[in-house]
Design a protein around this motif. Structure first.
Motif, short mmCIF file in Angstrom:
data_model
loop_
_atom_site.label_atom_id
_atom_site.label_comp_id
_atom_site.label_asym_id
_atom_site.label_seq_id
_atom_site.Cartn_x
_atom_site.Cartn_y
_atom_site.Cartn_z
N LEU A 29 0.80 -1.16 -0.14
CA LEU A 29 -0.10 -0.02 -0.09
C LEU A 29 0.95 1.19 -0.13
O LEU A 29 0.37 2.46 -0.51
CB LEU A 29 -0.99 0.20 1.21
N LEU A 30 1.99 1.09 0.81
CA LEU A 30 2.99 2.40 0.77
C LEU A 30 3.82 2.47 -0.62
O LEU A 30 4.78 3.41 -0.82
CB LEU A 30 3.81 2.33 1.92
N HIS A 31 3.98 1.57 -1.31
CA HIS A 31 4.51 1.54 -2.65
C HIS A 31 4.42 2.86 -3.27
O HIS A 31 5.48 3.52 -3.63
CB HIS A 31 4.01 0.43 -3.64
N THR A 32 3.11 3.61 -3.51
CA THR A 32 3.21 4.98 -3.90
C THR A 32 2.60 5.85 -2.85
O THR A 32 1.56 5.49 -2.09
CB THR A 32 2.03 4.71 -5.10
N PRO A 33 3.30 6.69 -2.54
CA PRO A 33 4.61 7.49 -3.09
C PRO A 33 6.01 7.14 -2.58
O PRO A 33 6.82 7.70 -2.92
CB PRO A 33 4.31 8.65 -2.84
N TYR A 34 6.00 6.10 -1.67
CA TYR A 34 7.21 5.90 -0.98
C TYR A 34 8.11 4.71 -1.71
O TYR A 34 9.31 4.57 -1.22
CB TYR A 34 7.03 5.31 0.53
N GLY A 35 7.57 4.09 -2.63
CA GLY A 35 8.59 3.38 -3.38
C GLY A 35 8.78 2.09 -2.94
O GLY A 35 8.06 1.57 -1.71
N PRO A 36 9.76 1.28 -3.48
CA PRO A 36 10.86 1.57 -4.50
C PRO A 36 9.79 1.74 -5.89
O PRO A 36 8.85 0.81 -6.06
CB PRO A 36 11.68 0.30 -4.72
N GLU A 37 10.39 2.34 -6.70
CA GLU A 37 10.00 2.42 -8.13
C GLU A 37 10.36 1.33 -9.02
O GLU A 37 9.32 1.08 -10.02
CB GLU A 37 10.43 3.73 -8.72
N GLU A 38 11.18 0.77 -8.81
CA GLU A 38 11.43 -0.43 -9.62
C GLU A 38 10.72 -1.69 -9.55
O GLU A 38 10.18 -1.83 -8.24
CB GLU A 38 13.24 -1.09 -9.44
N GLU A 39 10.23 -2.31 -10.62
CA GLU A 39 9.42 -3.62 -10.36
C GLU A 39 10.50 -4.75 -10.21
O GLU A 39 11.57 -4.82 -10.24
CB GLU A 39 8.82 -3.84 -11.84
N GLY A 40 10.01 -5.68 -9.41
CA GLY A 40 10.54 -6.96 -9.02
C GLY A 40 11.57 -6.71 -7.75
O GLY A 40 12.21 -7.36 -7.43
#
Length: 84
Positions: free
Chosen positions: A56-67
């Motif tokens: 849930l925190l992936h956006t905006p706290y990242g990381p931006e890279e997949e995998g």
């Protein structure tokens, strides 16, 4: 009312009464968001794994890279320093 803060945010938690029963209101005054959760919705949170919240925190706290390995947010943040 309880206020929880860290270096990223501050949230306020309070128990409220509605026409449909008690709710827990979680508010972020900085962002202007709030949500009222009933007991079943709160219980559903206890079924989740920490990794769910990290996603849930992936956006905006990242990381931006997949995998990239998803780790619990609590692993990434020091709460109270090393001697806490």
């Amino acid at each position: 009312m309880i206020t929880l803060s860290n270096e990223f945010t501050t949230v306020t938690i309070e128990k409220i009464r509605t026409g449909n029963g008690e709710r827990l209101r979680i508010s972020s005054s900085r962002l202007g968001y709030s949500i009222d959760l009933d007991p079943l919705e709160l219980e559903a949170l206890t079924w989740q794994r920490v990794e769910t919240f990290s996603r849930l925190l992936h956006t905006p706290y990242g990381p931006e890279e997949e995998g990239v390995e998803v780790r619990p947010f609590s692993d990434l943040v020091l709460f109270g320093g090393e001697n806490a």
